[in-house]
Scaffold this motif. Structure first.
Motif, PDB file in Angstrom:
ATOM      1  N   THR A   1      53.962  47.692  33.842  1.00  0.00           N
ATOM      2  CA  THR A   1      52.987  48.220  34.804  1.00  0.00           C
ATOM      3  C   THR A   1      52.301  47.032  35.454  1.00  0.00           C
ATOM      4  N   ARG A   2      51.980  47.175  36.708  1.00  0.00           N
ATOM      5  CA  ARG A   2      51.258  46.128  37.439  1.00  0.00           C
ATOM      6  C   ARG A   2      50.145  46.783  38.252  1.00  0.00           C
ATOM      7  N   PRO A   3      48.971  46.154  38.264  1.00  0.00           N
ATOM      8  CA  PRO A   3      47.897  46.705  39.103  1.00  0.00           C
ATOM      9  C   PRO A   3      48.049  46.302  40.570  1.00  0.00           C
ATOM     10  N   TYR A   4      47.865  47.240  41.467  1.00  0.00           N
ATOM     11  CA  TYR A   4      47.819  46.951  42.910  1.00  0.00           C
ATOM     12  C   TYR A   4      46.619  47.680  43.512  1.00  0.00           C
ATOM     13  N   THR A   5      45.884  46.929  44.298  1.00  0.00           N
ATOM     14  CA  THR A   5      44.648  47.447  44.895  1.00  0.00           C
ATOM     15  C   THR A   5      44.955  48.508  45.942  1.00  0.00           C
ATOM     16  N   VAL A   6      44.115  49.492  46.013  1.00  0.00           N
ATOM     17  CA  VAL A   6      44.228  50.472  47.097  1.00  0.00           C
ATOM     18  C   VAL A   6      43.599  49.835  48.336  1.00  0.00           C
TER      19      VAL A   6
ATOM     20  N   TYR B   1      33.669  39.211  41.086  1.00  0.00           N
ATOM     21  CA  TYR B   1      34.951  38.590  41.430  1.00  0.00           C
ATOM     22  C   TYR B   1      36.098  39.374  40.811  1.00  0.00           C
ATOM     23  N   GLU B   2      37.277  39.177  41.394  1.00  0.00           N
ATOM     24  CA  GLU B   2      38.494  39.695  40.782  1.00  0.00           C
ATOM     25  C   GLU B   2      39.582  38.648  40.976  1.00  0.00           C
ATOM     26  N   LYS B   3      40.113  38.176  39.855  1.00  0.00           N
ATOM     27  CA  LYS B   3      41.221  37.202  39.939  1.00  0.00           C
ATOM     28  C   LYS B   3      42.506  37.922  39.567  1.00  0.00           C
ATOM     29  N   TRP B   4      43.489  37.851  40.457  1.00  0.00           N
ATOM     30  CA  TRP B   4      44.778  38.515  40.217  1.00  0.00           C
ATOM     31  C   TRP B   4      45.670  37.654  39.332  1.00  0.00           C
TER      32      TRP B   4
ATOM     33  N   MET C   1      41.490  39.172  35.142  1.00  0.00           N
ATOM     34  CA  MET C   1      41.289  40.457  35.829  1.00  0.00           C
ATOM     35  C   MET C   1      39.907  40.566  36.452  1.00  0.00           C
ATOM     36  N   GLY C   2      38.969  39.691  36.067  1.00  0.00           N
ATOM     37  CA  GLY C   2      37.698  39.696  36.746  1.00  0.00           C
ATOM     38  C   GLY C   2      36.738  40.742  36.233  1.00  0.00           C
TER      39      GLY C   2
ATOM     40  N   LEU D   1      49.244  50.291  49.729  1.00  0.00           N
ATOM     41  CA  LEU D   1      49.264  49.137  48.831  1.00  0.00           C
ATOM     42  C   LEU D   1      49.811  47.965  49.629  1.00  0.00           C
ATOM     43  N   CYS D   2      49.165  46.820  49.492  1.00  0.00           N
ATOM     44  CA  CYS D   2      49.552  45.634  50.261  1.00  0.00           C
ATOM     45  C   CYS D   2      49.846  44.520  49.254  1.00  0.00           C
ATOM     46  N   PHE D   3      51.006  43.901  49.359  1.00  0.00           N
ATOM     47  CA  PHE D   3      51.384  42.914  48.337  1.00  0.00           C
ATOM     48  C   PHE D   3      52.231  41.815  48.952  1.00  0.00           C
TER      49      PHE D   3
ATOM     50  N   PRO E   1      56.753  33.752  43.581  1.00  0.00           N
ATOM     51  CA  PRO E   1      57.969  33.118  43.082  1.00  0.00           C
ATOM     52  C   PRO E   1      58.281  33.595  41.655  1.00  0.00           C
ATOM     53  N   GLY E   2      59.477  34.142  41.457  1.00  0.00           N
ATOM     54  CA  GLY E   2      59.882  34.631  40.130  1.00  0.00           C
ATOM     55  C   GLY E   2      59.223  35.937  39.724  1.00  0.00           C
ATOM     56  N   GLY E   3      58.421  36.516  40.589  1.00  0.00           N
ATOM     57  CA  GLY E   3      57.673  37.744  40.244  1.00  0.00           C
ATOM     58  C   GLY E   3      58.592  38.957  40.256  1.00  0.00           C
ATOM     59  N   ARG E   4      58.850  39.521  39.070  1.00  0.00           N
ATOM     60  CA  ARG E   4      59.813  40.628  38.982  1.00  0.00           C
ATOM     61  C   ARG E   4      59.180  41.948  39.422  1.00  0.00           C
ATOM     62  N   GLY E   5      57.882  42.091  39.128  1.00  0.00           N
ATOM     63  CA  GLY E   5      57.219  43.343  39.481  1.00  0.00           C
ATOM     64  C   GLY E   5      57.167  43.528  40.984  1.00  0.00           C
ATOM     65  N   VAL E   6      56.734  42.508  41.659  1.00  0.00           N
ATOM     66  CA  VAL E   6      56.575  42.667  43.106  1.00  0.00           C
ATOM     67  C   VAL E   6      57.943  42.700  43.794  1.00  0.00           C
TER      68      VAL E   6
ATOM     69  N   ALA F   1      44.101  35.388  51.910  1.00  0.00           N
ATOM     70  CA  ALA F   1      45.348  36.088  52.247  1.00  0.00           C
ATOM     71  C   ALA F   1      45.354  37.547  51.772  1.00  0.00           C
ATOM     72  N   THR F   2      46.381  37.957  50.968  1.00  0.00           N
ATOM     73  CA  THR F   2      46.531  39.362  50.564  1.00  0.00           C
ATOM     74  C   THR F   2      45.331  39.871  49.782  1.00  0.00           C
ATOM     75  N   ALA F   3      44.579  38.976  49.180  1.00  0.00           N
ATOM     76  CA  ALA F   3      43.436  39.383  48.351  1.00  0.00           C
ATOM     77  C   ALA F   3      42.268  39.916  49.188  1.00  0.00           C
ATOM     78  N   ILE F   4      42.478  40.070  50.479  1.00  0.00           N
ATOM     79  CA  ILE F   4      41.546  40.834  51.302  1.00  0.00           C
ATOM     80  C   ILE F   4      41.617  42.325  50.892  1.00  0.00           C
ATOM     81  N   ALA F   5      42.696  42.701  50.178  1.00  0.00           N
ATOM     82  CA  ALA F   5      42.962  44.135  49.909  1.00  0.00           C
ATOM     83  C   ALA F   5      41.752  44.893  49.348  1.00  0.00           C
ATOM     84  N   PRO F   6      41.081  44.420  48.284  1.00  0.00           N
ATOM     85  CA  PRO F   6      39.932  45.217  47.797  1.00  0.00           C
ATOM     86  C   PRO F   6      38.711  45.107  48.707  1.00  0.00           C
TER      87      PRO F   6
HETATM   88  C1  LIG Z   1      43.057  44.210  39.476  1.00  0.00           C
HETATM   89  C2  LIG Z   1      44.276  43.603  40.159  1.00  0.00           C
HETATM   90  C3  LIG Z   1      44.628  44.049  41.426  1.00  0.00           C
HETATM   91  C4  LIG Z   1      45.734  43.490  42.061  1.00  0.00           C
HETATM   92  N1  LIG Z   1      46.034  43.895  43.339  1.00  0.00           N
HETATM   93  C5  LIG Z   1      47.076  43.307  43.979  1.00  0.00           C
HETATM   94  C6  LIG Z   1      47.372  43.647  45.342  1.00  0.00           C
HETATM   95  O1  LIG Z   1      46.736  44.512  45.959  1.00  0.00           O
HETATM   96  N2  LIG Z   1      48.385  42.980  45.954  1.00  0.00           N
HETATM   97  C7  LIG Z   1      49.126  42.011  45.305  1.00  0.00           C
HETATM   98  O2  LIG Z   1      50.021  41.418  45.935  1.00  0.00           O
HETATM   99  N3  LIG Z   1      48.886  41.697  44.025  1.00  0.00           N
HETATM  100  C8  LIG Z   1      47.896  42.325  43.345  1.00  0.00           C
HETATM  101  N4  LIG Z   1      47.647  41.991  42.043  1.00  0.00           N
HETATM  102  C9  LIG Z   1      48.623  41.138  41.347  1.00  0.00           C
HETATM  103  C10 LIG Z   1      49.810  42.011  40.867  1.00  0.00           C
HETATM  104  O3  LIG Z   1      49.352  42.932  39.896  1.00  0.00           O
HETATM  105  C11 LIG Z   1      50.909  41.174  40.201  1.00  0.00           C
HETATM  106  O4  LIG Z   1      50.334  40.285  39.274  1.00  0.00           O
HETATM  107  C12 LIG Z   1      51.698  40.369  41.217  1.00  0.00           C
HETATM  108  O5  LIG Z   1      52.337  41.241  42.160  1.00  0.00           O
HETATM  109  C13 LIG Z   1      52.778  39.544  40.492  1.00  0.00           C
HETATM  110  O6  LIG Z   1      53.438  40.388  39.575  1.00  0.00           O
HETATM  111  P1  LIG Z   1      54.948  40.130  39.160  1.00  0.00           P
HETATM  112  O7  LIG Z   1      55.322  41.039  38.054  1.00  0.00           O
HETATM  113  O8  LIG Z   1      55.823  40.147  40.371  1.00  0.00           O
HETATM  114  O9  LIG Z   1      54.946  38.628  38.675  1.00  0.00           O
HETATM  115  P2  LIG Z   1      54.368  38.009  37.346  1.00  0.00           P
HETATM  116  O10 LIG Z   1      55.448  37.199  36.784  1.00  0.00           O
HETATM  117  O11 LIG Z   1      53.756  39.036  36.474  1.00  0.00           O
HETATM  118  O12 LIG Z   1      53.166  37.129  37.953  1.00  0.00           O
HETATM  119  C14 LIG Z   1      53.213  35.770  38.059  1.00  0.00           C
HETATM  120  C15 LIG Z   1      51.830  35.199  38.363  1.00  0.00           C
HETATM  121  O13 LIG Z   1      51.594  35.333  39.771  1.00  0.00           O
HETATM  122  C16 LIG Z   1      50.206  35.228  40.039  1.00  0.00           C
HETATM  123  N5  LIG Z   1      49.888  36.206  41.085  1.00  0.00           N
HETATM  124  C17 LIG Z   1      49.444  37.485  40.949  1.00  0.00           C
HETATM  125  N6  LIG Z   1      49.303  38.056  42.168  1.00  0.00           N
HETATM  126  C18 LIG Z   1      49.639  37.129  43.070  1.00  0.00           C
HETATM  127  C19 LIG Z   1      49.688  37.138  44.471  1.00  0.00           C
HETATM  128  N7  LIG Z   1      49.372  38.249  45.161  1.00  0.00           N
HETATM  129  N8  LIG Z   1      50.089  36.001  45.098  1.00  0.00           N
HETATM  130  C20 LIG Z   1      50.436  34.884  44.402  1.00  0.00           C
HETATM  131  N9  LIG Z   1      50.404  34.819  43.051  1.00  0.00           N
HETATM  132  C21 LIG Z   1      50.024  35.924  42.393  1.00  0.00           C
HETATM  133  C22 LIG Z   1      49.498  35.528  38.736  1.00  0.00           C
HETATM  134  O14 LIG Z   1      48.810  34.363  38.352  1.00  0.00           O
HETATM  135  C23 LIG Z   1      50.603  35.881  37.767  1.00  0.00           C
HETATM  136  O15 LIG Z   1      50.308  35.394  36.516  1.00  0.00           O
HETATM  137  C24 LIG Z   1      46.533  42.523  41.391  1.00  0.00           C
HETATM  138  C25 LIG Z   1      46.177  42.090  40.117  1.00  0.00           C
HETATM  139  C26 LIG Z   1      45.064  42.604  39.513  1.00  0.00           C
HETATM  140  C27 LIG Z   1      44.684  42.091  38.146  1.00  0.00           C
END
Ligand SMILES: Cc1cc2nc3c(=O)[nH]c(=O)nc-3n(C[C@H](O)[C@H](O)[C@H](O)COP(=O)(O)OP(=O)(O)OC[C@H]3O[C@@H](n4cnc5c(N)ncnc54)[C@H](O)[C@@H]3O)c2cc1C
Length: 239
Positions: free
Chosen positions: A61-66, A236-239, A1-2, A77-79, A83-88, A125-130
């Protein structure tokens, strides 16, 4: 989280009900949603909100930058898809008119006013958000020292907000930027940082704000700190 501490006080903050009023696709896997948030407290550039994501009977819950600036009509919110990410994936399924439940804002990876020392912003890429609202705040509060954005992506379509960045560079002499398109963005960013700052700075007086979703963020942080930049000057902030 940085830089920021974990948002442990999320449950004590009141929920903010935010209605999606607009959706914009930056490219095939990156999207912005624009939210009406009548009860949103002030957001410092760089802060995030915690988004409730109800899935399969539980609420993640998932954090997303304003990505917008406080005072803008809508909160952005920009995201991007992961792959496999259920939150996004849940966020990508939302439509205009749907409501999200947010808490926040949270986070200490912030810039409240134009910095008085030379500042380098580095993102992929998207990490320009903050960094986007930080740069806007710095430019709009009259910069006191040079501001430089180094922005990388694996292809041109993943460089976001370029019109706005170009406009700042055209109107503010102290702001400049460079984009890098390379298959391994963090390797490219580290090479540039080494050649341009680590090997050339006689005095380690600059500060850095670095954001990305890749281990490369931590490598770059360690490289800069190891080279003698103060710990607090490498944010720094690592997502
Ligand atoms: C402080 C903070 C701010 C964030 N702000 C944003 C934001 O503005 N926009 C955004 O898209 N995401 C952001 N993230 C990441 C976001 O919270 C989620 O982790 C991401 O959307 C994936 O969540 P998921 O549940 O879909 O997948 P998960 O299964 O929970 O995540 C899988 C893995 O994907 C990786 N990951 C996280 N974000 C990304 C990404 N953007 N691209 C590629 N790999 C990633 C991580 O290593 C994570 O462990 C932020 C994270 C933090 C800690």
């Amino acid at each position: 989280m940085g830089d920021q501490s974990a948002p442990t006080n999320i449950s004590r903050r009141p929920s903010i009900h935010a209605r999606i009023v607009r959706i914009f696709n930056h490219n095939s896997d990156t999207r912005s949603i624009f939210l009406e948030t009548p009860t949103m407290p002030p957001v410092v550039p760089g802060q995030f909100v915690s988004v409730a994501i109800p899935l399969d009977g539980e609420t993640l819950t998932r954090p997303y930058t304003v990505a917008s600036s406080f005072g803008d009509r809508e909160l952005e919110l920009c995201f991007n898809r992961v792959p496999g990410g259920r939150g996004v994936a849940y966020l990508f399924d939302r439509k205009v008119g749907d409501t999200l439940e947010l808490t926040g804002p949270f986070g200490l990876f912030t810039l409240e006013a134009a910095p008085s020392i030379e500042t380098v912003f580095i993102a992929e890429a998207t990490a320009i958000a903050p960094l986007r609202p930080m740069i806007r705040r710095a430019v709009e509060t009259v910069p006191l020292a040079p501001l430089f954005l180094l922005y990388a992506a694996s292809d041109a379509e993943h460089l976001l907000y370029l019109n706005e960045i170009q406009r700042y560079a055209a109107t503010e002499p102290l702001f400049s930027f460079e984009t890098v398109i390379t298959p391994e963005p963090w390797r490219g960013l580290a090479e540039i940082a080494r050649a341009r700052w680590i090997e050339r700075d006689a005095v380690r007086k600059r500060q850095f704000f670095i954001c990305g979703a890749n281990e490369g963020v931590l490598t770059l942080r360690d490289m800069l700190r190891g080279a003698g930049y103060e710990r607090r000057a490498v944010r720094y902030e690592k997502w």
